[in-house]
Scaffold this active site. Structure first.
Site, PDB file in Angstrom:
ATOM      1  N   CYS A  54     -43.214 -11.067  19.479  1.00 20.39           N
ATOM      2  CA  CYS A  54     -43.947 -10.839  18.233  1.00 20.39           C
ATOM      3  C   CYS A  54     -45.098 -11.825  18.140  1.00 20.39           C
ATOM      4  CB  CYS A  54     -43.030 -11.035  17.032  1.00 20.39           C
ATOM      5  SG  CYS A  54     -41.825  -9.734  16.934  1.00 20.39           S
ATOM      6  N   GLY A 108     -30.221 -24.709  27.914  1.00 22.30           N
ATOM      7  CA  GLY A 108     -31.168 -24.440  28.998  1.00 22.30           C
ATOM      8  C   GLY A 108     -32.567 -24.966  28.679  1.00 22.30           C
ATOM      9  N   THR A 109     -32.965 -24.857  27.422  1.00 20.58           N
ATOM     10  CA  THR A 109     -34.310 -25.293  27.035  1.00 20.58           C
ATOM     11  C   THR A 109     -34.484 -26.785  27.298  1.00 20.58           C
ATOM     12  OG1 THR A 109     -34.437 -23.572  25.354  1.00 20.58           O
ATOM     13  CG2 THR A 109     -35.885 -25.476  25.061  1.00 20.58           C
ATOM     14  N   GLN A 147     -29.902 -17.626  33.817  1.00 21.16           N
ATOM     15  CA  GLN A 147     -29.450 -16.221  33.822  1.00 21.16           C
ATOM     16  C   GLN A 147     -28.618 -15.880  35.044  1.00 21.16           C
ATOM     17  OE1 GLN A 147     -29.486 -14.090  31.442  1.00 21.16           O
ATOM     18  NE2 GLN A 147     -30.954 -15.012  30.031  1.00 21.16           N
TER      19      GLN A 147
HETATM   20  C1  LIG Z   1     -34.048 -17.904  31.920  1.00 19.85           C
HETATM   21  C2  LIG Z   1     -33.749 -18.701  30.705  1.00 19.85           C
HETATM   22  N1  LIG Z   1     -33.984 -20.025  30.724  1.00 19.85           N
HETATM   23  C3  LIG Z   1     -33.718 -20.814  29.668  1.00 19.85           C
HETATM   24  C4  LIG Z   1     -33.210 -20.285  28.507  1.00 19.85           C
HETATM   25  C5  LIG Z   1     -32.943 -21.206  27.346  1.00 19.85           C
HETATM   26  O1  LIG Z   1     -31.596 -21.487  27.254  1.00 19.85           O
HETATM   27  P1  LIG Z   1     -30.974 -22.027  25.866  1.00 19.85           P
HETATM   28  O2  LIG Z   1     -30.920 -20.845  24.949  1.00 19.85           O
HETATM   29  O3  LIG Z   1     -29.616 -22.543  26.228  1.00 19.85           O
HETATM   30  O4  LIG Z   1     -31.872 -23.099  25.371  1.00 19.85           O
HETATM   31  C6  LIG Z   1     -32.947 -18.919  28.439  1.00 19.85           C
HETATM   32  C7  LIG Z   1     -32.432 -18.320  27.186  1.00 19.85           C
HETATM   33  O5  LIG Z   1     -32.822 -17.252  26.774  1.00 19.85           O
HETATM   34  C8  LIG Z   1     -33.225 -18.109  29.571  1.00 19.85           C
HETATM   35  O6  LIG Z   1     -32.999 -16.800  29.560  1.00 19.85           O
END
Ligand SMILES: Cc1ncc(COP(=O)(O)O)c(C=O)c1O
Length: 369
Positions: free
Chosen positions: A317, A69-70, A172
């Site tokens: 944190c 996702g990142t 999500q």
């Molecule tokens: C809303 C949202 N976007 C993006 C991410 C990032 O996804 P990834 O962990 O696959 O990089 C997360 C992960 O916590 C998330 O909750």
């Protein structure tokens, strides 16, 4: 361990692992190789692409695989023309806010779309942002902390009609509520495998044809020359399987999670002073975030951990202490109270008995405090 942190990550489904193993053990060939085992790996990647496209109602050719996702969020934001204007909601994940802030440092203009006390973007906020004439708007579909689901389709329609490109982080929402790329009417959508019982380090960016994606990684021309590098075949196969399972089980899963969430909320509301954040909003069936006056969320998290229960706190944190959740602050929650936040995110293996035990324990811990 009682695991109540499925928005952080989910366990890999046994059926997913089973689907992945042959691509680690036997069919380990590079999908770009022309011989038979290479072609088998290529077909598996293509089949996974179809499975993901089917889950989100898009064409397979609109899906490119990423590391998660990142990366998908970073790629989506990089479609902003240089020195352009970008607008993001006040409740985005850091993988949207951080690249947005970097773009701003590099000369882009950045607007923030505010949310109301329930964490919802309003029509007024959308109308206001349209007047700023951004080239790109990014709105999270369902928030990772509160679970609040945005009423995105009409907003995306209006933004699109004004010539504005729309990205949504659907990480999500995926697997918990129906997600249709076409019905949402967005141009770009980010997905992640490990939130839907697939492996970590794998995700996808879904894009409308014609949107110019500027690749970060150049090399062998994989993924339509938009994301070079030998494909992580086993993980992609696992993501595909997880998507197939999510599609087949969606109605059943969300009904099960909602019943558990209702039981949890019924118990939580018997604790004096406890507030469930964004309770009035349409939320993911598995997510509850709450605060208890005079209770520090991180301290409570540690105490629950000692009893074998894994939850998440709302704060991050930072050196010198914790900082309250920007999501809750954006909703107008007072900073001190925001620091009491605890998030419970339920998953398919959770049981009513675990929830009842948790409520009893929480009551005892709150009394001791
Ligand atoms: C809303 C949202 N976007 C993006 C991410 C990032 O996804 P990834 O962990 O696959 O990089 C997360 C992960 O916590 C998330 O909750």
């Amino acid at each position: 361990m009682t695991y109540f942190d499925h928005n952080a990550t989910t366990p890999t489904d046994d059926r997913v692992l089973e689907a992945m193993l042959p691509f680690l053990k036997s069919f380990y060939a590079n999908p770009s190789s022309l011989y038979r085992h290479g072609r088998i790996a290529r077909s598996a990647v293509d089949a996974a692409r179809e499975q993901i496209a089917a889950l989100v109602d898009a064409q397979a050719s609109q899906v490119i695989f990423t590391s998660g996702g990142t990366e998908s969020n970073n790629l989506a934001l990089a479609t902003l023309p240089s020195q352009g204007r970008l607008a993001i909601s006040a409740i985005e994940h850091p993988s949207v806010t951080e690249p947005a802030l970097r773009l701003e440092r590099l000369g882009a203009r950045l607007n923030i779309i505010n949310v109301d006390a329930n964490g919802l973007i309003t029509q007024d906020a959308i109308d206001k942002i349209i007047k700023e004439k951004p080239e790109l708007v990014s709105i999270i579909l369902a928030n990772n902390e509160t679970g609040v689901i945005q009423n995105l389709a009409p907003y995306a329609g209006k933004l699109r009609a004004n010539g504005i490109r729309v990205h949504t982080d659907a990480v999500q929402a995926l697997g918990k509520i129906p997600v249709s790329f076409n019905q949402l009417g967005v141009h770009l959508m980010s997905l992640s495998s490990h939130k839907i019982y697939g492996p970590k380090g794998c995700g996808a960016l879904v894009f409308e044809k014609g949107v110019e994606i500027k690749p970060f990684l150049l090399g062998g021309g994989q993924e339509q020359e938009l994301r070079a590098g030998t494909e992580n075949v086993a993980a992609i196969v696992g993501f595909g399987k997880a998507a197939e399972l999510a599609k087949a089980g969606l109605a059943e899963y969300s009904a099960k999670l909602l019943a558990l969430r209702e039981l949890l909320e019924e118990g939580l509301t018997t604790i004096p002073g406890l507030t469930i954040f964004a309770r009035q909003a349409n939320r993911l069936p598995n997510t509850v975030q709450f605060g208890i006056p005079e209770i520090d969320g991180e301290m409570l998290l540690m105490k629950l951990d000692q009893k074998g229960i894994a939850v998440s706190s709302g704060s991050a944190c930072a050196s010198g202490g914790s900082i309250p959740s920007p999501v809750l602050i954006a909703m107008g929650v007072e900073a001190g109270f925001a620091k009491s936040a605890i998030r419970i995110s339920l998953g398919l293996a959770n049981t009513p008995a675990e929830i009842l035990e948790f409520i009893d324990l929480l009551k005892a811990l709150v009394c001791q405090a």
